[in-house]
Scaffold this motif. Sequence first.
Motif, PDB file in Angstrom:
ATOM      1  N   ALA A  13       0.855  -1.296  -0.165  1.00  0.00           N
ATOM      2  CA  ALA A  13      -0.071  -0.087  -0.049  1.00  0.00           C
ATOM      3  C   ALA A  13       0.922   1.252   0.007  1.00  0.00           C
ATOM      4  CB  ALA A  13      -0.990  -0.025   1.383  1.00  0.00           C
ATOM      5  N   THR A  17       0.417   5.535  -1.795  1.00  0.00           N
ATOM      6  CA  THR A  17      -0.125   6.721  -0.791  1.00  0.00           C
ATOM      7  C   THR A  17       0.160   8.040  -1.596  1.00  0.00           C
ATOM      8  OG1 THR A  17       2.125   6.714   0.317  1.00  0.00           O
ATOM      9  CG2 THR A  17       0.038   5.511   1.406  1.00  0.00           C
ATOM     10  N   GLU A  18       1.229   8.286  -2.413  1.00  0.00           N
ATOM     11  CA  GLU A  18       1.558   9.319  -3.098  1.00  0.00           C
ATOM     12  C   GLU A  18       0.492   9.488  -4.135  1.00  0.00           C
ATOM     13  OE1 GLU A  18       6.117  10.089  -2.930  1.00  0.00           O
ATOM     14  OE2 GLU A  18       5.771   7.895  -2.491  1.00  0.00           O
ATOM     15  N   PHE A  24      -2.652   0.880   5.019  1.00  0.00           N
ATOM     16  CA  PHE A  24      -3.416   0.228   6.271  1.00  0.00           C
ATOM     17  C   PHE A  24      -2.749   0.574   7.730  1.00  0.00           C
ATOM     18  CE2 PHE A  24      -4.378  -1.781   2.481  1.00  0.00           C
ATOM     19  CZ  PHE A  24      -5.646  -1.745   2.230  1.00  0.00           C
ATOM     20  N   ARG A  25      -1.530   0.419   7.731  1.00  0.00           N
ATOM     21  CA  ARG A  25      -0.885   0.637   8.792  1.00  0.00           C
ATOM     22  C   ARG A  25       0.275   1.876   9.154  1.00  0.00           C
ATOM     23  NH1 ARG A  25      -1.464  -4.394   6.959  1.00  0.00           N
ATOM     24  NH2 ARG A  25      -2.775  -5.703   7.844  1.00  0.00           N
ATOM     25  N   TRP A  31      -6.366   0.814   9.304  1.00  0.00           N
ATOM     26  CA  TRP A  31      -6.521   0.034  10.403  1.00  0.00           C
ATOM     27  C   TRP A  31      -6.057   0.765  11.636  1.00  0.00           C
ATOM     28  CZ3 TRP A  31      -9.479  -1.767   7.607  1.00  0.00           C
ATOM     29  CH2 TRP A  31      -9.221  -2.898   6.541  1.00  0.00           C
ATOM     30  N   HIS A 108      -3.904  -9.810  -3.902  1.00  0.00           N
ATOM     31  CA  HIS A 108      -5.203  -9.655  -3.235  1.00  0.00           C
ATOM     32  C   HIS A 108      -6.599  -9.305  -3.940  1.00  0.00           C
ATOM     33  CE1 HIS A 108      -2.755  -9.019   0.863  1.00  0.00           C
ATOM     34  NE2 HIS A 108      -2.993 -10.338   0.595  1.00  0.00           N
ATOM     35  N   THR A 176       5.612  -1.977   1.918  1.00  0.00           N
ATOM     36  CA  THR A 176       4.461  -2.670   2.667  1.00  0.00           C
ATOM     37  C   THR A 176       5.272  -3.048   3.905  1.00  0.00           C
ATOM     38  OG1 THR A 176       4.010  -5.061   2.726  1.00  0.00           O
ATOM     39  CG2 THR A 176       6.082  -4.639   1.442  1.00  0.00           C
ATOM     40  N   SER A 177       4.523  -3.318   4.992  1.00  0.00           N
ATOM     41  CA  SER A 177       4.785  -3.413   6.298  1.00  0.00           C
ATOM     42  C   SER A 177       5.026  -4.945   6.559  1.00  0.00           C
ATOM     43  CB  SER A 177       3.610  -3.012   7.310  1.00  0.00           C
ATOM     44  OG  SER A 177       2.470  -3.882   6.985  1.00  0.00           O
ATOM     45  N   ASN A 199       9.285   3.802   3.587  1.00  0.00           N
ATOM     46  CA  ASN A 199       9.567   5.336   4.267  1.00  0.00           C
ATOM     47  C   ASN A 199       9.907   4.952   5.794  1.00  0.00           C
ATOM     48  OD1 ASN A 199       6.845   4.790   5.398  1.00  0.00           O
ATOM     49  ND2 ASN A 199       6.222   6.651   4.473  1.00  0.00           N
ATOM     50  N   GLU A 200       9.675   3.725   6.249  1.00  0.00           N
ATOM     51  CA  GLU A 200      10.082   3.463   7.724  1.00  0.00           C
ATOM     52  C   GLU A 200      10.750   2.134   7.633  1.00  0.00           C
ATOM     53  OE1 GLU A 200       6.760   2.648  10.234  1.00  0.00           O
ATOM     54  OE2 GLU A 200       6.017   1.173   8.948  1.00  0.00           O
ATOM     55  N   ALA A 216       8.565   6.188  -1.890  1.00  0.00           N
ATOM     56  CA  ALA A 216       8.639   5.223  -3.116  1.00  0.00           C
ATOM     57  C   ALA A 216       8.946   6.129  -4.279  1.00  0.00           C
ATOM     58  CB  ALA A 216       7.171   4.462  -3.221  1.00  0.00           C
TER      59      ALA A 216
HETATM   60  P1  OAD Z   1       0.611  -1.457   5.247  1.00  0.00           P
HETATM   61  O1  OAD Z   1      -0.389  -0.269   5.211  1.00  0.00           O
HETATM   62  O2  OAD Z   1       0.625  -2.506   6.195  1.00  0.00           O
HETATM   63  O3  OAD Z   1       2.281  -0.996   5.049  1.00  0.00           O
HETATM   64  C1  OAD Z   1       2.370  -0.166   4.124  1.00  0.00           C
HETATM   65  C2  OAD Z   1       3.830   0.460   4.316  1.00  0.00           C
HETATM   66  O4  OAD Z   1       4.539   1.405   3.580  1.00  0.00           O
HETATM   67  C3  OAD Z   1       4.052   1.079   5.646  1.00  0.00           C
HETATM   68  O5  OAD Z   1       5.510   0.455   6.480  1.00  0.00           O
HETATM   69  C4  OAD Z   1       4.507   2.521   5.437  1.00  0.00           C
HETATM   70  O6  OAD Z   1       5.132   3.140   6.482  1.00  0.00           O
HETATM   71  C5  OAD Z   1       4.889   2.410   4.080  1.00  0.00           C
HETATM   72  N1  OAD Z   1       4.800   3.589   3.223  1.00  0.00           N
HETATM   73  C6  OAD Z   1       3.535   4.488   3.406  1.00  0.00           C
HETATM   74  N2  OAD Z   1       3.950   5.416   2.141  1.00  0.00           N
HETATM   75  C7  OAD Z   1       4.947   5.081   1.750  1.00  0.00           C
HETATM   76  C8  OAD Z   1       5.605   5.817   0.628  1.00  0.00           C
HETATM   77  N3  OAD Z   1       5.234   6.783   0.020  1.00  0.00           N
HETATM   78  N4  OAD Z   1       6.874   5.136   0.076  1.00  0.00           N
HETATM   79  C9  OAD Z   1       7.264   4.082   0.739  1.00  0.00           C
HETATM   80  N5  OAD Z   1       6.829   3.481   1.844  1.00  0.00           N
HETATM   81  C10 OAD Z   1       5.460   4.142   2.354  1.00  0.00           C
HETATM   82  O7  OAD Z   1       0.162  -2.174   3.837  1.00  0.00           O
HETATM   83  P2  OAD Z   1       0.517  -3.492   3.114  1.00  0.00           P
HETATM   84  O8  OAD Z   1       1.924  -4.037   3.679  1.00  0.00           O
HETATM   85  O9  OAD Z   1       0.271  -3.389   1.580  1.00  0.00           O
HETATM   86  O10 OAD Z   1      -4.941  -6.854   2.882  1.00  0.00           O
HETATM   87  O11 OAD Z   1      -0.631  -4.171   3.741  1.00  0.00           O
HETATM   88  C11 OAD Z   1      -1.056  -5.533   3.519  1.00  0.00           C
HETATM   89  C12 OAD Z   1      -2.187  -5.990   3.473  1.00  0.00           C
HETATM   90  O12 OAD Z   1      -2.902  -5.626   4.782  1.00  0.00           O
HETATM   91  C13 OAD Z   1      -3.188  -5.211   2.520  1.00  0.00           C
HETATM   92  O13 OAD Z   1      -3.095  -5.844   1.103  1.00  0.00           O
HETATM   93  C14 OAD Z   1      -4.671  -5.543   2.971  1.00  0.00           C
HETATM   94  C15 OAD Z   1      -4.266  -4.945   4.472  1.00  0.00           C
HETATM   95  O14 OAD Z   1      -5.007  -5.645   5.536  1.00  0.00           O
HETATM   96  C16 OAD Z   1      -6.094  -7.137   3.003  1.00  0.00           C
HETATM   97  O15 OAD Z   1      -7.209  -6.478   3.169  1.00  0.00           O
HETATM   98  C17 OAD Z   1      -6.609  -8.645   2.980  1.00  0.00           C
END
Ligand code: OAD
Length: 227
Positions: A13, A17-18, A24-25, A31, A108, A176-177, A199-200, A216
């Motif tokens: 995700a 974001t940009e 999500f996290r 979340w 997904h 991704t987290s 970014n973290e 990103a």
């Molecule tokens: P998360 O929200 O868990 O993680 C996103 C990560 O990207 C976090 O570490 C942010 O700090 C980082 N981030 C945010 N903006 C950024 C940027 N501009 N550049 C670089 N990093 C950035 O999202 P996912 O890991 O994708 O599934 O979450 C996995 C799954 O959890 C999703 O597919 C969804 C969710 O619940 C379902 O709903 C089944």
Amino acid sequence: MKESNNTVVFTGAGMDTESNIPDFRGKDGWWRKIDPKSVATIDSFHSNYEVFREFYSTRLKLLKNVKPHKGHYILADFEKRGIIKSIATQNVSGLHSSAGNQKLYELHGNINVIKCENCNAKGTLKDFLDGKSCSVCKKEELRPAVVLFGEQLPKDAWDLAYDSIKQSELLLVIGTSLEVYPVNQLPKLSKGKVVLINNEDLGLDSDFDMKIIGKAKAVLEQLDSLI
Ligand code: OAD
């Protein structure tokens, strides 16, 4: 990247974001405000359809005016130029395909595709947003074709992502987290170098050969100019 003959990208995700799609996290993530159990599980779909529908309608409405950002276009250009082979993504936005990536494994699902849970017929976005029943079986079971917690991942996308990542000489893990199973196991399959762009800092030092902490879009722009 110049040396690798087989570079694969794995996104989450944070890639979107940009383009103004919340993650999500992260600090403004979904979340942080909503319990995923109440809206993103197969149980919530069956037991509380209206809340489920409202959550996905909000997300779909947010997507209406959203476009890929420069980072998405750079990845599409990398695929055209043979610099990357494919993208495996957890994102349901469809932005990688809007940007032009063709070898794309949506692990997904895709939120823009509407289907009936009861009879599997395709529905329209309008019918889902209007709260209408399935036009084929007449049951109130329209939903986006995304993977909910408690559901299996699409087998084709999983198999293709699994094989591509396994064969990769370089895997770029972007935004991704790595909290969600089973997709968070995929980076471990690569026999090549694994690089995190996030970014973290996620810790998980033993899983990565290199970490680039940054956004990103900016990191991809830098990579593009260096290549
Ligand atoms: P998360 O929200 O868990 O993680 C996103 C990560 O990207 C976090 O570490 C942010 O700090 C980082 N981030 C945010 N903006 C950024 C940027 N501009 N550049 C670089 N990093 C950035 O999202 P996912 O890991 O994708 O599934 O979450 C996995 C799954 O959890 C999703 O597919 C969804 C969710 O619940 C379902 O709903 C089944």
